[in-house]
Motif scaffolding. Structure first.
Motif, PDB file in Angstrom:
ATOM      1  N   VAL A 183       8.052   4.559 -13.162  1.00  0.00           N
ATOM      2  CA  VAL A 183       8.897   3.354 -13.228  1.00  0.00           C
ATOM      3  C   VAL A 183      10.160   3.547 -12.397  1.00  0.00           C
ATOM      4  CG1 VAL A 183      10.307   1.936 -14.755  1.00  0.00           C
ATOM      5  CG2 VAL A 183       7.998   2.580 -15.432  1.00  0.00           C
ATOM      6  N   ALA A 184      10.797   4.728 -12.539  1.00  0.00           N
ATOM      7  CA  ALA A 184      12.010   4.992 -11.777  1.00  0.00           C
ATOM      8  C   ALA A 184      11.726   5.001 -10.278  1.00  0.00           C
ATOM      9  CB  ALA A 184      12.614   6.325 -12.202  1.00  0.00           C
ATOM     10  N   ALA A 185      10.625   5.621  -9.881  1.00  0.00           N
ATOM     11  CA  ALA A 185      10.277   5.661  -8.464  1.00  0.00           C
ATOM     12  C   ALA A 185       9.964   4.267  -7.940  1.00  0.00           C
ATOM     13  CB  ALA A 185       9.080   6.586  -8.239  1.00  0.00           C
ATOM     14  N   GLY A 186       9.224   3.483  -8.730  1.00  0.00           N
ATOM     15  CA  GLY A 186       8.902   2.124  -8.304  1.00  0.00           C
ATOM     16  C   GLY A 186      10.140   1.277  -8.108  1.00  0.00           C
ATOM     17  N   GLY A 187      11.111   1.425  -9.042  1.00  0.00           N
ATOM     18  CA  GLY A 187      12.354   0.669  -8.903  1.00  0.00           C
ATOM     19  C   GLY A 187      13.146   1.083  -7.683  1.00  0.00           C
ATOM     20  N   ALA A 188      13.206   2.391  -7.421  1.00  0.00           N
ATOM     21  CA  ALA A 188      13.949   2.866  -6.255  1.00  0.00           C
ATOM     22  C   ALA A 188      13.280   2.455  -4.946  1.00  0.00           C
ATOM     23  CB  ALA A 188      14.083   4.389  -6.319  1.00  0.00           C
ATOM     24  N   LEU A 189      11.951   2.434  -4.937  1.00  0.00           N
ATOM     25  CA  LEU A 189      11.237   2.079  -3.711  1.00  0.00           C
ATOM     26  C   LEU A 189      11.377   0.598  -3.371  1.00  0.00           C
ATOM     27  CD1 LEU A 189       7.939   4.113  -4.232  1.00  0.00           C
ATOM     28  CD2 LEU A 189       9.822   4.645  -2.683  1.00  0.00           C
ATOM     29  N   GLY A 190      11.715  -0.210  -4.400  1.00  0.00           N
ATOM     30  CA  GLY A 190      11.815  -1.643  -4.148  1.00  0.00           C
ATOM     31  C   GLY A 190      12.886  -2.005  -3.137  1.00  0.00           C
ATOM     32  N   GLY A 191      13.894  -1.145  -2.983  1.00  0.00           N
ATOM     33  CA  GLY A 191      14.968  -1.461  -2.043  1.00  0.00           C
ATOM     34  C   GLY A 191      14.821  -0.795  -0.694  1.00  0.00           C
ATOM     35  N   LEU A 192      13.639  -0.290  -0.381  1.00  0.00           N
ATOM     36  CA  LEU A 192      13.433   0.431   0.877  1.00  0.00           C
ATOM     37  C   LEU A 192      12.597  -0.386   1.850  1.00  0.00           C
ATOM     38  CD1 LEU A 192      12.745   4.008  -0.531  1.00  0.00           C
ATOM     39  CD2 LEU A 192      14.883   3.104   0.388  1.00  0.00           C
ATOM     40  N   ALA A 193      12.963  -1.624   2.027  1.00  0.00           N
ATOM     41  CA  ALA A 193      12.202  -2.495   2.919  1.00  0.00           C
ATOM     42  C   ALA A 193      12.202  -1.946   4.336  1.00  0.00           C
ATOM     43  CB  ALA A 193      12.816  -3.899   2.907  1.00  0.00           C
ATOM     44  N   GLY A 194      10.990  -1.803   4.900  1.00  0.00           N
ATOM     45  CA  GLY A 194      10.866  -1.373   6.276  1.00  0.00           C
ATOM     46  C   GLY A 194      11.151   0.093   6.523  1.00  0.00           C
ATOM     47  N   ARG A 195      11.220   0.900   5.469  1.00  0.00           N
ATOM     48  CA  ARG A 195      11.507   2.332   5.645  1.00  0.00           C
ATOM     49  C   ARG A 195      10.444   3.162   4.920  1.00  0.00           C
ATOM     50  NH1 ARG A 195      17.726   2.831   4.000  1.00  0.00           N
ATOM     51  NH2 ARG A 195      17.123   1.205   2.504  1.00  0.00           N
ATOM     52  N   PRO A 196       9.215   3.164   5.379  1.00  0.00           N
ATOM     53  CA  PRO A 196       8.153   3.901   4.695  1.00  0.00           C
ATOM     54  C   PRO A 196       8.391   5.408   4.675  1.00  0.00           C
ATOM     55  CG  PRO A 196       7.399   3.112   6.838  1.00  0.00           C
ATOM     56  CD  PRO A 196       8.717   2.458   6.582  1.00  0.00           C
ATOM     57  N   TRP A 222       8.217   7.719   1.266  1.00  0.00           N
ATOM     58  CA  TRP A 222       7.389   8.897   1.034  1.00  0.00           C
ATOM     59  C   TRP A 222       8.234  10.119   0.695  1.00  0.00           C
ATOM     60  CZ3 TRP A 222       2.671   8.299  -0.219  1.00  0.00           C
ATOM     61  CH2 TRP A 222       1.872   7.292   0.341  1.00  0.00           C
ATOM     62  N   ALA A 223       9.379  10.253   1.324  1.00  0.00           N
ATOM     63  CA  ALA A 223      10.265  11.385   1.020  1.00  0.00           C
ATOM     64  C   ALA A 223      10.773  11.306  -0.415  1.00  0.00           C
ATOM     65  CB  ALA A 223      11.442  11.406   2.001  1.00  0.00           C
ATOM     66  N   LEU A 224      11.131  10.092  -0.847  1.00  0.00           N
ATOM     67  CA  LEU A 224      11.586   9.907  -2.220  1.00  0.00           C
ATOM     68  C   LEU A 224      10.465  10.203  -3.211  1.00  0.00           C
ATOM     69  CD1 LEU A 224      13.839   8.979  -4.140  1.00  0.00           C
ATOM     70  CD2 LEU A 224      13.017   6.632  -3.856  1.00  0.00           C
ATOM     71  N   ALA A 283       0.830  -1.207   0.000  1.00  0.00           N
ATOM     72  CA  ALA A 283       0.000   0.000   0.000  1.00  0.00           C
ATOM     73  C   ALA A 283       0.863   1.256   0.000  1.00  0.00           C
ATOM     74  CB  ALA A 283      -0.928  -0.010   1.212  1.00  0.00           C
ATOM     75  N   VAL A 284       1.952   1.228   0.780  1.00  0.00           N
ATOM     76  CA  VAL A 284       2.856   2.382   0.814  1.00  0.00           C
ATOM     77  C   VAL A 284       3.532   2.557  -0.538  1.00  0.00           C
ATOM     78  CG1 VAL A 284       4.944   3.309   1.869  1.00  0.00           C
ATOM     79  CG2 VAL A 284       3.236   2.164   3.288  1.00  0.00           C
ATOM     80  N   ARG A 285       3.953   1.450  -1.122  1.00  0.00           N
ATOM     81  CA  ARG A 285       4.658   1.534  -2.411  1.00  0.00           C
ATOM     82  C   ARG A 285       3.735   2.071  -3.499  1.00  0.00           C
ATOM     83  NH1 ARG A 285       8.407  -3.296  -4.979  1.00  0.00           N
ATOM     84  NH2 ARG A 285       9.205  -2.090  -6.747  1.00  0.00           N
ATOM     85  N   ILE A 286       2.509   1.558  -3.557  1.00  0.00           N
ATOM     86  CA  ILE A 286       1.556   2.023  -4.574  1.00  0.00           C
ATOM     87  C   ILE A 286       1.224   3.491  -4.353  1.00  0.00           C
ATOM     88  CG2 ILE A 286      -0.796   1.762  -5.436  1.00  0.00           C
ATOM     89  CD1 ILE A 286      -0.541  -1.238  -4.869  1.00  0.00           C
ATOM     90  N   GLY A 287       1.003   3.869  -3.095  1.00  0.00           N
ATOM     91  CA  GLY A 287       0.680   5.260  -2.798  1.00  0.00           C
ATOM     92  C   GLY A 287       1.814   6.210  -3.150  1.00  0.00           C
ATOM     93  N   ALA A 288       3.057   5.799  -2.848  1.00  0.00           N
ATOM     94  CA  ALA A 288       4.207   6.657  -3.140  1.00  0.00           C
ATOM     95  C   ALA A 288       4.399   6.825  -4.644  1.00  0.00           C
ATOM     96  CB  ALA A 288       5.464   6.066  -2.508  1.00  0.00           C
ATOM     97  N   VAL A 289       4.251   5.727  -5.406  1.00  0.00           N
ATOM     98  CA  VAL A 289       4.363   5.809  -6.863  1.00  0.00           C
ATOM     99  C   VAL A 289       3.258   6.687  -7.432  1.00  0.00           C
ATOM    100  CG1 VAL A 289       4.213   4.490  -9.012  1.00  0.00           C
ATOM    101  CG2 VAL A 289       5.577   3.621  -7.110  1.00  0.00           C
ATOM    102  N   ALA A 290       2.044   6.570  -6.883  1.00  0.00           N
ATOM    103  CA  ALA A 290       0.928   7.397  -7.357  1.00  0.00           C
ATOM    104  C   ALA A 290       1.201   8.878  -7.129  1.00  0.00           C
ATOM    105  CB  ALA A 290      -0.355   6.978  -6.654  1.00  0.00           C
ATOM    106  N   VAL A 291       1.779   9.199  -5.962  1.00  0.00           N
ATOM    107  CA  VAL A 291       2.112  10.602  -5.680  1.00  0.00           C
ATOM    108  C   VAL A 291       3.130  11.119  -6.692  1.00  0.00           C
ATOM    109  CG1 VAL A 291       3.272  12.131  -4.040  1.00  0.00           C
ATOM    110  CG2 VAL A 291       1.531  10.515  -3.246  1.00  0.00           C
ATOM    111  N   ALA A 292       4.175  10.320  -6.951  1.00  0.00           N
ATOM    112  CA  ALA A 292       5.229  10.741  -7.882  1.00  0.00           C
ATOM    113  C   ALA A 292       4.701  10.904  -9.293  1.00  0.00           C
ATOM    114  CB  ALA A 292       6.372   9.724  -7.862  1.00  0.00           C
ATOM    115  N   ALA A 293       3.745  10.058  -9.694  1.00  0.00           N
ATOM    116  CA  ALA A 293       3.256  10.079 -11.072  1.00  0.00           C
ATOM    117  C   ALA A 293       2.145  11.087 -11.292  1.00  0.00           C
ATOM    118  CB  ALA A 293       2.775   8.682 -11.460  1.00  0.00           C
TER     119      ALA A 293
END
Length: 487
Positions: free
Chosen positions: A377-390, A394-396, A337-347
């Motif tokens: 796509v770039a944001a989604g790829g970068a967020l993939g390595g942020l396990a446990g750091r919501p 969101w900052a990214l 949910a955090v990943r989808i929300g963060a990508v949606a904000v960026a896009a």
């Protein structure tokens, strides 16, 4: 063309003549080229201010400023980078002549003048690639560039002859009066010239091969040379035929996909940069084809400045050393949910900014959507390595959204200032969505091992020059260097 712009080009031409006269004194030649180029750029800046106040040719003025500024930047770098190179004076003279030719292409109001300057630029670039010496890869680079670029030049001269035979003149203002059949022939020639300069399919081989030349040459190609296709397509947009846009758009769409994939396979910095340039030039041709003219011109300058700086800094990239005591890896994955929300904000933030402005055309909106998808796509790829750091996620996302909104605001303001009166595109804007869909499918295909291996092998070999045979004319001690292979 205003008197101030003519004066700027005259100063640059005088600089090229003076630099050529000092070619046997490399340090002096570089100094003359740099100082004269700066003086010409200041005069061009005055011409830009005049065009803004008097509602003159803002496209020509801003592009001449861009060409001269990037050339001066490269010469400033070359002053130290080529110190001690006996051919530095020759490089400075050729750089000055290339700036003169590219400036004339950007600002001339006659098709013959554009073609003369276009061909002069081709000859200068082929000579610049000779700065690498006479080793095998350098000869391949010169041969590939000569074939691809001269074929494009022949297409442009075909367009010139066709237009002159039809209407008896070559002024850009008279292109709308050309007969449809002649316009189709001329459009095909113009498209050939544009895609050959942009290193688009099928002329994609010359730009990767040009890496055999020193770094300043690679950077100088972005000062209105590889990106001149957009200028040529804009200047000839009044031709009453969609052929130029159709051909250039098709070549650009294919190049975006393939060159973008090839970029991901290159382990070397300059190799990634050169394939990135080819993909970006495909994006530029696609923008022209759908009628997003002001975005294409903005992209010419933004990409040229950015990529020239990256090439000049490519020698300073040092791999990050591995630590002996790495931090413990975080376990788990980022909450979906955090990943989808963060990508949606960026896009979606750039889309909201565009809608708030209320002036986006269908063509510019399509190119914006393409950019938004790239950001997502770039944001989604970068967020993939942020396990446990919501919080970091969101900052990214907020940072990516800020960049996207800034891009929308700047390009919109630039389009309003440019005030272009150009016809619509030859291709419907949904073509951009089709290209984006292909890129998305390509990303999905990479998730399967067999597809990934096949695509990687294809992209890895894309546009690579063949390995030259052993050169028996040179002693074994002659080793290629940054300045070329000189025993």
């Amino acid at each position: 063309m205003s008197l101030l712009l003519i004066a700027a080009l005259a100063v640059q031409a005088a600089t090229a003549i003076a630099t050529s006269a000092a070619i046997r004194r490399p340090a002096t030649a570089v100094r003359i080229a740099l100082r004269g180029g700066i003086a010409a750029a200041l005069v061009a800046l005055a011409a830009l201010l005049d065009a803004t106040l008097r509602d003159g040719d803002r496209v020509g003025a801003v592009l001449v400023v861009f060409v001269l500024a990037v050339t001066a930047l490269v010469l400033g770098f070359a002053r130290a980078n080529l110190r001690g190179d006996p051919a530095a004076g020759r490089f400075a003279a050729l750089a000055a002549w290339l700036a003169s030719a590219s400036g004339l292409v950007a600002s001339a109001a006659d098709l013959v003048a554009i073609a003369l300057a276009w061909t002069a630029g081709t000859v200068v670039v082929i000579a610049l690639l000779g700065h690498a010496g006479d080793w095998g890869q350098a000869r391949i680079a010169r041969r590939r560039a000569a074939v691809a670029l001269l074929v494009g030049d022949a297409g442009l001269w075909l367009a010139v002859v066709a237009v002159r035979l039809d209407v008896g003149g070559s002024a850009l203002g008279g292109l709308a009066d050309v007969a449809p059949a002649t316009a189709a022939l001329a459009g095909a020639g113009v498209a050939l010239a544009a895609i050959s300069r942009a290193a688009a399919v099928p002329f994609h081989g010359w730009l990767p091969a040009s890496l055999a030349a020193p770094t300043p040459v690679s950077a100088l190609l972005h000062a209105g040379f590889v990106n001149a296709g957009a200028v040529l397509l804009l200047r000839t947009a009044d031709l009453p035929s969609p052929v130029a846009g159709l051909v250039a758009g098709a070549a650009g769409a294919i190049t975006v996909v393939i060159a973008g994939a090839a970029m991901l396979t290159r382990p070397d910095v300059k190799g990634r940069l050169v394939h990135s340039t080819a993909a970006q030039m495909g994006f530029m041709l696609l923008a022209c084809a759908i009628g997003a003219w002001y975005l294409a011109i903005f992209h010419v300058m933004a990409h040229g400045l950015f990529k020239a700086a990256l090439f000049l800094g490519s020698g300073t990239v040092v791999p990050k050393p591995e630590t002996t005591d790495p931090a413990p890896a975080r376990s788990g994955t980022l909450d979906p949910a955090v990943r989808i929300g963060a990508v949606a904000v960026a896009a979606l933030a750039p889309v909201a900014a565009a809608l708030a402005l209320g002036g986006a055309t269908a063509a510019s909106a399509a190119m914006l959507l393409f950019t938004v998808l790239a950001v997502a796509v770039a944001a989604g790829g970068a967020l993939g390595g942020l396990a446990g750091r919501p919080g970091v996620a969101w900052a990214l996302a907020a940072a990516a959204a800020g960049v996207g909104v800034a891009y929308v605001l700047v390009t919109h303001a630039f389009g309003d200032w440019l005030a272009l009166d150009a016809p619509g595109g030859a291709l419907p804007w949904p073509v951009v969505l089709a290209v984006a869909a292909v890129l998305a499918l390509l990303a999905l295909a990479l998730r399967r091992s067999r597809a990934a291996a096949a695509l990687y092998a294809f992209a890895l070999g894309w546009a690579r020059p063949p390995l030259p045979a052993a050169d028996r004319r040179r002693p074994a001690s002659a080793v290629p260097s940054e300045y070329g292979s000189r025993p």
